[in-house]
Design a protein around this motif. Structure first.
Motif, PDB file in Angstrom:
ATOM      1  N   SER A 148       0.829  -1.203   0.000  1.00  0.00           N
ATOM      2  CA  SER A 148       0.000   0.000   0.000  1.00  0.00           C
ATOM      3  C   SER A 148       0.865   1.256   0.000  1.00  0.00           C
ATOM      4  CB  SER A 148      -0.921  -0.005   1.220  1.00  0.00           C
ATOM      5  OG  SER A 148      -1.671   1.189   1.288  1.00  0.00           O
ATOM      6  N   SER A 149       1.919   1.233   0.794  1.00  0.00           N
ATOM      7  CA  SER A 149       2.824   2.384   0.870  1.00  0.00           C
ATOM      8  C   SER A 149       3.562   2.596  -0.447  1.00  0.00           C
ATOM      9  CB  SER A 149       3.824   2.170   2.009  1.00  0.00           C
ATOM     10  OG  SER A 149       4.699   3.257   2.113  1.00  0.00           O
ATOM     11  N   ILE A 150       3.995   1.496  -1.065  1.00  0.00           N
ATOM     12  CA  ILE A 150       4.699   1.585  -2.350  1.00  0.00           C
ATOM     13  C   ILE A 150       3.766   2.119  -3.429  1.00  0.00           C
ATOM     14  CG2 ILE A 150       5.783   0.239  -4.198  1.00  0.00           C
ATOM     15  CD1 ILE A 150       7.613   0.624  -1.849  1.00  0.00           C
ATOM     16  N   ASN A 151       2.531   1.642  -3.450  1.00  0.00           N
ATOM     17  CA  ASN A 151       1.551   2.100  -4.444  1.00  0.00           C
ATOM     18  C   ASN A 151       1.330   3.605  -4.349  1.00  0.00           C
ATOM     19  OD1 ASN A 151       1.225  -0.516  -5.355  1.00  0.00           O
ATOM     20  ND2 ASN A 151      -0.657  -0.885  -4.211  1.00  0.00           N
ATOM     21  N   GLN A 152       1.207   4.084  -3.125  1.00  0.00           N
ATOM     22  CA  GLN A 152       0.981   5.510  -2.913  1.00  0.00           C
ATOM     23  C   GLN A 152       2.198   6.328  -3.359  1.00  0.00           C
ATOM     24  OE1 GLN A 152      -0.118   6.480   1.100  1.00  0.00           O
ATOM     25  NE2 GLN A 152      -0.306   8.668   0.719  1.00  0.00           N
ATOM     26  N   ALA A 153       3.384   5.849  -3.007  1.00  0.00           N
ATOM     27  CA  ALA A 153       4.613   6.556  -3.384  1.00  0.00           C
ATOM     28  C   ALA A 153       4.831   6.530  -4.888  1.00  0.00           C
ATOM     29  CB  ALA A 153       5.810   5.929  -2.666  1.00  0.00           C
ATOM     30  N   GLN A 154       4.383   5.465  -5.539  1.00  0.00           N
ATOM     31  CA  GLN A 154       4.586   5.324  -6.987  1.00  0.00           C
ATOM     32  C   GLN A 154       3.887   6.434  -7.760  1.00  0.00           C
ATOM     33  OE1 GLN A 154       3.556   1.473  -8.696  1.00  0.00           O
ATOM     34  NE2 GLN A 154       3.153   2.421 -10.676  1.00  0.00           N
ATOM     35  N   GLY A 155       2.664   6.770  -7.363  1.00  0.00           N
ATOM     36  CA  GLY A 155       1.932   7.835  -8.044  1.00  0.00           C
ATOM     37  C   GLY A 155       2.674   9.159  -7.981  1.00  0.00           C
ATOM     38  N   THR A 156       3.216   9.462  -6.803  1.00  0.00           N
ATOM     39  CA  THR A 156       3.994  10.696  -6.636  1.00  0.00           C
ATOM     40  C   THR A 156       5.247  10.660  -7.497  1.00  0.00           C
ATOM     41  OG1 THR A 156       3.201  10.907  -4.351  1.00  0.00           O
ATOM     42  CG2 THR A 156       5.178  12.156  -4.945  1.00  0.00           C
ATOM     43  N   TYR A 157       5.909   9.509  -7.503  1.00  0.00           N
ATOM     44  CA  TYR A 157       7.135   9.343  -8.290  1.00  0.00           C
ATOM     45  C   TYR A 157       6.878   9.537  -9.777  1.00  0.00           C
ATOM     46  CZ  TYR A 157      10.924   6.815 -10.656  1.00  0.00           C
ATOM     47  OH  TYR A 157      11.946   6.446 -11.503  1.00  0.00           O
ATOM     48  N   GLU A 158       5.817   8.966 -10.293  1.00  0.00           N
ATOM     49  CA  GLU A 158       5.507   9.093 -11.718  1.00  0.00           C
ATOM     50  C   GLU A 158       5.262  10.551 -12.100  1.00  0.00           C
ATOM     51  OE1 GLU A 158       2.382   6.499 -12.936  1.00  0.00           O
ATOM     52  OE2 GLU A 158       3.436   4.672 -12.329  1.00  0.00           O
ATOM     53  N   ASN A 159       4.601  11.299 -11.230  1.00  0.00           N
ATOM     54  CA  ASN A 159       4.374  12.721 -11.499  1.00  0.00           C
ATOM     55  C   ASN A 159       5.691  13.491 -11.558  1.00  0.00           C
ATOM     56  OD1 ASN A 159       1.574  12.502 -11.629  1.00  0.00           O
ATOM     57  ND2 ASN A 159       1.304  12.840  -9.436  1.00  0.00           N
ATOM     58  N   LYS A 160       6.588  13.187 -10.621  1.00  0.00           N
ATOM     59  CA  LYS A 160       7.893  13.859 -10.592  1.00  0.00           C
ATOM     60  C   LYS A 160       8.722  13.481 -11.821  1.00  0.00           C
ATOM     61  CE  LYS A 160       8.289  14.255  -5.551  1.00  0.00           C
ATOM     62  NZ  LYS A 160       9.066  13.816  -4.358  1.00  0.00           N
ATOM     63  N   LEU A 161       8.623  12.216 -12.207  1.00  0.00           N
ATOM     64  CA  LEU A 161       9.369  11.745 -13.368  1.00  0.00           C
ATOM     65  C   LEU A 161       8.878  12.431 -14.636  1.00  0.00           C
ATOM     66  CD1 LEU A 161      11.656   9.681 -13.512  1.00  0.00           C
ATOM     67  CD2 LEU A 161       9.990   7.944 -14.156  1.00  0.00           C
ATOM     68  N   ASN A 162       7.576  12.594 -14.763  1.00  0.00           N
ATOM     69  CA  ASN A 162       7.016  13.319 -15.909  1.00  0.00           C
ATOM     70  C   ASN A 162       7.548  14.746 -15.976  1.00  0.00           C
ATOM     71  OD1 ASN A 162       5.148  11.938 -17.723  1.00  0.00           O
ATOM     72  ND2 ASN A 162       3.954  11.480 -15.894  1.00  0.00           N
ATOM     73  N   GLN A 163       7.624  15.391 -14.837  1.00  0.00           N
ATOM     74  CA  GLN A 163       8.134  16.761 -14.796  1.00  0.00           C
ATOM     75  C   GLN A 163       9.599  16.814 -15.225  1.00  0.00           C
ATOM     76  OE1 GLN A 163       7.267  18.760 -11.008  1.00  0.00           O
ATOM     77  NE2 GLN A 163       5.438  17.504 -10.789  1.00  0.00           N
ATOM     78  N   LEU A 164      10.389  15.847 -14.753  1.00  0.00           N
ATOM     79  CA  LEU A 164      11.813  15.809 -15.111  1.00  0.00           C
ATOM     80  C   LEU A 164      12.001  15.555 -16.597  1.00  0.00           C
ATOM     81  CD1 LEU A 164      14.839  15.710 -14.445  1.00  0.00           C
ATOM     82  CD2 LEU A 164      14.537  13.284 -13.847  1.00  0.00           C
ATOM     83  N   PHE A 165      11.317  14.552 -17.128  1.00  0.00           N
ATOM     84  CA  PHE A 165      11.466  14.218 -18.548  1.00  0.00           C
ATOM     85  C   PHE A 165      10.982  15.353 -19.448  1.00  0.00           C
ATOM     86  CE2 PHE A 165      11.203   9.328 -17.779  1.00  0.00           C
ATOM     87  CZ  PHE A 165      12.474   9.376 -17.237  1.00  0.00           C
ATOM     88  N   THR A 166       9.905  16.007 -19.036  1.00  0.00           N
ATOM     89  CA  THR A 166       9.385  17.144 -19.811  1.00  0.00           C
ATOM     90  C   THR A 166      10.406  18.273 -19.850  1.00  0.00           C
ATOM     91  OG1 THR A 166       7.084  16.601 -19.262  1.00  0.00           O
ATOM     92  CG2 THR A 166       7.538  18.862 -19.973  1.00  0.00           C
TER      93      THR A 166
END
Length: 307
Positions: A148-166
């Motif tokens: 559950s903790s990993i799932n929650q952190a994953q969503g945040t990580y994907e958003n940050k990754l999108n910002q970095l790649f953009t």
């Protein structure tokens, strides 16, 4: 008799029409083919590779002080493409998460300029984002709570990754970008600890998913080669699991992790540095460069002048 003449002329006209159409088709079709010229690819004489990321880009653990995979990949390119000179810029900082890499990119003009002028870009990211979550949760007894903790952190990580790649793509729209996966540095000690293995695999899947949203961006997996080390066959890994089950019974104790990290003389994984028993050693970085180079040879637009 009159009807026969009419049909004769109808058939004759149809035949002439078909013959004319056929010759017209051949003329225009073959003329078009002759006009098409094969695209000539001109190799670059100078290739600029810019590496962005965390400690894996910085080269932490490389006892040869050769810049980790960055030094190795430079040599591999020059060995294969004899007429090509390679220059590199290394923007790796140990301990950086995805948001911290982005913050540096937004502030550092030199980094922005180098990215603009890059022919190929390599990124290592994600390990510190995951560690931030695992450090809090790995000692939990409940697998469902960890998940559950990993799932929650994953969503945040994907958003940050999108910002970095953009942000990287904003600086350079054309250069291919190669994004490396993360790996399990303690796999050889805890090969059947599901909490660690599944979390890292899930994190890599998240990185690959975001990578696929961008053009000319390629995911490079180093999970197997770096996690398994010299134990690359199923039989070898099964022996590791059997040994681990007798000692740890599929669980991780904090004292065991500290003991492994503190051992300065030996690591079960020959690709991991005994400096901290976490990062690759020089041999490990060479294996990372091998995986990267395979992908670069497959997606080799960086090696040719853009028309």
């Amino acid at each position: 008799m009159r009807k026969r003449k009419i049909w004769f002329w109808v058939i004759l006209i149809l035949l002439l029409f078909l013959i004319g159409s056929w010759y017209s088709y051949r003329y225009f079709f073959h003329s078009e083919i002759k006009q098409e010229q094969p695209v000539k690819r001109v190799e670059r004489k100078n290739v600029k590779l810019v590496a962005v990321g965390d400690s894996l880009t910085y080269g932490q653990g490389d006892e040869e002080k050769d810049g980790g995979y960055v030094g190795s990949i430079k040599q591999k390119i020059q060995n294969k493409y004899k007429k090509t000179t390679v220059s590199t810029a290394n923007y790796g900082v140990s301990g950086d998460r995805s948001d911290q890499i982005l913050a540096r990119l937004n502030k550092q003009k030199k980094m922005q300029t180098d990215l603009k002028n890059a022919d190929v870009i390599v990124v290592t990211v994600g390990g510190n984002d995951l560690m931030q979550t695992l450090e809090k949760d790995i000692m939990m007894d409940s697998q469902s709570k960890i998940q559950s903790s990993i799932n929650q952190a994953q969503g945040t990580y994907e958003n940050k990754l999108n910002q970095l790649f953009t942000a990287i793509r904003k600086e350079n729209q054309y250069a291919p970008i190669f994004v490396m996966s993360i790996y399990n540095p303690v796999y050889t000690y805890f090969p059947d600890v599901v909490a660690i293995n599944d979390s890292i695999k899930q994190w890599n899947q998240a990185t690959e998913k975001v990578t696929k949203k961008y053009t000319k961006m390629h995911f490079v997996s180093i999970y197997k080669v770096m996690s398994y080390g010299q134990y690359q066959t199923k039989e070898q890994r099964q022996q590791l699991i059997q040994q681990e089950e007798k000692v740890n019974h599929g669980k991780v104790k904090q004292s065991q992790l500290l003991s492994i990290m503190g051992n300065k003389d030996h690591n079960l994984n020959e690709y991991i540095s005994t400096e901290d028993n976490f990062h690759p050693n020089h041999l490990g970085y060479q294996h990372m460069a091998n995986q990267l180079f395979r992908s670069m040879v497959k997606y080799d637009s960086w090696e040719y002048v853009r028309k």
